[in-house]
Design a protein around this motif. Structure first.
Motif, PDB file in Angstrom:
ATOM      1  N   ARG A  77       0.835  -1.208   0.000  1.00  0.00           N
ATOM      2  CA  ARG A  77       0.000   0.000   0.000  1.00  0.00           C
ATOM      3  C   ARG A  77       0.868   1.256   0.000  1.00  0.00           C
ATOM      4  NH1 ARG A  77      -0.937   3.957   3.082  1.00  0.00           N
ATOM      5  NH2 ARG A  77       0.186   3.062   4.839  1.00  0.00           N
ATOM      6  N   ILE A  78       1.903   1.258   0.821  1.00  0.00           N
ATOM      7  CA  ILE A  78       2.814   2.406   0.904  1.00  0.00           C
ATOM      8  C   ILE A  78       3.488   2.630  -0.448  1.00  0.00           C
ATOM      9  CG2 ILE A  78       4.982   3.220   1.925  1.00  0.00           C
ATOM     10  CD1 ILE A  78       4.022   1.642   4.519  1.00  0.00           C
ATOM     11  N   LEU A  79       3.959   1.555  -1.071  1.00  0.00           N
ATOM     12  CA  LEU A  79       4.595   1.679  -2.389  1.00  0.00           C
ATOM     13  C   LEU A  79       3.612   2.216  -3.429  1.00  0.00           C
ATOM     14  CD1 LEU A  79       6.703  -1.595  -2.486  1.00  0.00           C
ATOM     15  CD2 LEU A  79       7.588   0.756  -2.449  1.00  0.00           C
ATOM     16  N   GLU A  80       2.406   1.680  -3.437  1.00  0.00           N
ATOM     17  CA  GLU A  80       1.411   2.140  -4.406  1.00  0.00           C
ATOM     18  C   GLU A  80       1.090   3.620  -4.206  1.00  0.00           C
ATOM     19  OE1 GLU A  80      -3.054   1.097  -6.106  1.00  0.00           O
ATOM     20  OE2 GLU A  80      -2.286  -0.031  -4.386  1.00  0.00           O
ATOM     21  N   ALA A  81       0.866   4.029  -2.972  1.00  0.00           N
ATOM     22  CA  ALA A  81       0.549   5.429  -2.678  1.00  0.00           C
ATOM     23  C   ALA A  81       1.716   6.335  -3.073  1.00  0.00           C
ATOM     24  CB  ALA A  81       0.206   5.593  -1.193  1.00  0.00           C
ATOM     25  N   THR A  82       2.917   5.903  -2.772  1.00  0.00           N
ATOM     26  CA  THR A  82       4.111   6.688  -3.104  1.00  0.00           C
ATOM     27  C   THR A  82       4.252   6.850  -4.607  1.00  0.00           C
ATOM     28  OG1 THR A  82       5.234   5.946  -1.089  1.00  0.00           O
ATOM     29  CG2 THR A  82       6.621   6.773  -2.885  1.00  0.00           C
ATOM     30  N   LEU A  83       4.085   5.767  -5.341  1.00  0.00           N
ATOM     31  CA  LEU A  83       4.239   5.832  -6.799  1.00  0.00           C
ATOM     32  C   LEU A  83       3.113   6.633  -7.447  1.00  0.00           C
ATOM     33  CD1 LEU A  83       5.611   2.255  -7.372  1.00  0.00           C
ATOM     34  CD2 LEU A  83       6.877   4.408  -7.578  1.00  0.00           C
ATOM     35  N   ASN A  84       1.930   6.595  -6.872  1.00  0.00           N
ATOM     36  CA  ASN A  84       0.860   7.475  -7.367  1.00  0.00           C
ATOM     37  C   ASN A  84       1.213   8.934  -7.125  1.00  0.00           C
ATOM     38  OD1 ASN A  84      -1.228   5.959  -8.697  1.00  0.00           O
ATOM     39  ND2 ASN A  84      -1.609   4.975  -6.732  1.00  0.00           N
ATOM     40  N   ASP A  85       1.860   9.226  -6.002  1.00  0.00           N
ATOM     41  CA  ASP A  85       2.339  10.590  -5.747  1.00  0.00           C
ATOM     42  C   ASP A  85       3.393  11.000  -6.778  1.00  0.00           C
ATOM     43  OD1 ASP A  85       0.702  10.716  -3.517  1.00  0.00           O
ATOM     44  OD2 ASP A  85       2.347  10.509  -2.065  1.00  0.00           O
ATOM     45  N   VAL A  86       4.249  10.053  -7.171  1.00  0.00           N
ATOM     46  CA  VAL A  86       5.259  10.339  -8.198  1.00  0.00           C
ATOM     47  C   VAL A  86       4.563  10.800  -9.474  1.00  0.00           C
ATOM     48  CG1 VAL A  86       7.006   9.298  -9.723  1.00  0.00           C
ATOM     49  CG2 VAL A  86       7.035   8.808  -7.255  1.00  0.00           C
ATOM     50  N   LEU A  87       3.482  10.138  -9.843  1.00  0.00           N
ATOM     51  CA  LEU A  87       2.758  10.509 -11.068  1.00  0.00           C
ATOM     52  C   LEU A  87       2.210  11.926 -11.002  1.00  0.00           C
ATOM     53  CD1 LEU A  87       0.791   7.216 -11.835  1.00  0.00           C
ATOM     54  CD2 LEU A  87       2.990   7.979 -12.770  1.00  0.00           C
ATOM     55  N   ASP A  88       1.924  12.423  -9.794  1.00  0.00           N
ATOM     56  CA  ASP A  88       1.385  13.769  -9.609  1.00  0.00           C
ATOM     57  C   ASP A  88       2.465  14.828  -9.395  1.00  0.00           C
ATOM     58  OD1 ASP A  88      -1.208  12.775  -9.818  1.00  0.00           O
ATOM     59  OD2 ASP A  88      -1.420  12.510  -7.645  1.00  0.00           O
ATOM     60  N   ALA A  89       3.709  14.410  -9.277  1.00  0.00           N
ATOM     61  CA  ALA A  89       4.796  15.354  -8.968  1.00  0.00           C
ATOM     62  C   ALA A  89       5.017  16.340 -10.112  1.00  0.00           C
ATOM     63  CB  ALA A  89       6.080  14.591  -8.677  1.00  0.00           C
ATOM     64  N   THR A  90       5.363  17.551  -9.746  1.00  0.00           N
ATOM     65  CA  THR A  90       5.661  18.580 -10.745  1.00  0.00           C
ATOM     66  C   THR A  90       7.147  18.921 -10.790  1.00  0.00           C
ATOM     67  OG1 THR A  90       5.169  20.315  -9.135  1.00  0.00           O
ATOM     68  CG2 THR A  90       3.358  19.591 -10.586  1.00  0.00           C
ATOM     69  N   GLU A  91       7.903  18.379  -9.821  1.00  0.00           N
ATOM     70  CA  GLU A  91       9.350  18.585  -9.806  1.00  0.00           C
ATOM     71  C   GLU A  91      10.002  17.476  -8.998  1.00  0.00           C
ATOM     72  OE1 GLU A  91      10.068  22.390  -8.019  1.00  0.00           O
ATOM     73  OE2 GLU A  91       9.541  21.697  -6.019  1.00  0.00           O
ATOM     74  N   VAL A  92      11.292  17.318  -9.201  1.00  0.00           N
ATOM     75  CA  VAL A  92      12.074  16.340  -8.442  1.00  0.00           C
ATOM     76  C   VAL A  92      12.606  17.039  -7.195  1.00  0.00           C
ATOM     77  CG1 VAL A  92      14.098  14.835  -8.471  1.00  0.00           C
ATOM     78  CG2 VAL A  92      12.707  15.094 -10.545  1.00  0.00           C
ATOM     79  N   PRO A  93      12.310  16.512  -6.010  1.00  0.00           N
ATOM     80  CA  PRO A  93      12.805  17.153  -4.788  1.00  0.00           C
ATOM     81  C   PRO A  93      14.333  17.124  -4.722  1.00  0.00           C
ATOM     82  CG  PRO A  93      11.352  15.276  -4.270  1.00  0.00           C
ATOM     83  CD  PRO A  93      11.530  15.318  -5.741  1.00  0.00           C
ATOM     84  N   ALA A  94      14.900  18.179  -4.174  1.00  0.00           N
ATOM     85  CA  ALA A  94      16.348  18.276  -3.936  1.00  0.00           C
ATOM     86  C   ALA A  94      17.156  18.099  -5.216  1.00  0.00           C
ATOM     87  CB  ALA A  94      16.782  17.277  -2.869  1.00  0.00           C
ATOM     88  N   CYS A  95      16.620  18.558  -6.318  1.00  0.00           N
ATOM     89  CA  CYS A  95      17.286  18.449  -7.625  1.00  0.00           C
ATOM     90  C   CYS A  95      18.078  19.736  -7.883  1.00  0.00           C
ATOM     91  CB  CYS A  95      16.240  18.207  -8.705  1.00  0.00           C
ATOM     92  SG  CYS A  95      16.905  18.065 -10.365  1.00  0.00           S
ATOM     93  N   ASN A  96      19.123  19.920  -7.100  1.00  0.00           N
ATOM     94  CA  ASN A  96      19.974  21.109  -7.249  1.00  0.00           C
ATOM     95  C   ASN A  96      21.361  20.767  -6.707  1.00  0.00           C
ATOM     96  OD1 ASN A  96      20.181  21.946  -4.291  1.00  0.00           O
ATOM     97  ND2 ASN A  96      17.947  21.898  -4.582  1.00  0.00           N
TER      98      ASN A  96
END
Length: 154
Positions: A101-120
């Motif tokens: 469940r945690i993996l599924e929820a996390t990967l669904n959040d990835v699909l909604d992401a607008t940027e990669v965190p800490a990408c600097n």
């Protein structure tokens, strides 16, 4: 391969697994009784396919950040050097159904992401190597096969 090796995954016959899957790869008990559960979250079929580094790198950042929105039990999410999956470690949490469940929820959040965190350059050691769209594609492919996640062997 006759002698048992120290690294659990080196004892796994990679020719017999069928990705994608999620399997408990090991447990460790701490001095005070805490249990660490390490899961092999295999996205790609070993020796047949792999994740490209910019997509894998971005997916690592996204999963590491977003999974913690669904549980406080995450110890670490780390990519496999073979680029076929990730190890996800949790503390005191052995509920396999909830891990899925945690993996599924996390990967669904990835699909909604607008940027990669800490990408600097301040927060990342190779900030130029990222692909948000690649990470989303990997997440989409893995989610599309979620019914196979508990099945490790063909």
């Amino acid at each position: 391969m006759s002698d048992k090796m120290n690294v659990e995954s080196f004892n796994l016959d990679h020719t017999k697994v069928k990705a994608p899957y999620v399997r408990l790869a090991g447990t460790k008990t701490g001095f005070h009784g805490d249990e660490i559960y390490k899961y092999d979250v295999r996205f790609k079929q070993p020796n047949q396919a792999h994740m490209e580094m910019p997509a894998l790198h971005s997916l690592e950042h996204l999963m590491a950040e977003l999974a913690r929105n669904h549980t406080d039990k995450i110890v670490d999410i780390s990519p496999m050097g073979c680029q076929t999956g990730f190890y996800v470690s949790l503390i005191n949490h052995d509920d396999f159904t909830d891990v899925l469940r945690i993996l599924e929820a996390t990967l669904n959040d990835v699909l909604d992401a607008t940027e990669v965190p800490a990408c600097n350059e301040v927060q990342c050691g190779f900030a130029a190597s990222h692909s948000l769209e690649g990470a989303k594609q990997l997440a989409r492919e893995f989610l599309n096969e979620k019914e196979t996640w508990p099945n490790v062997f063909a």
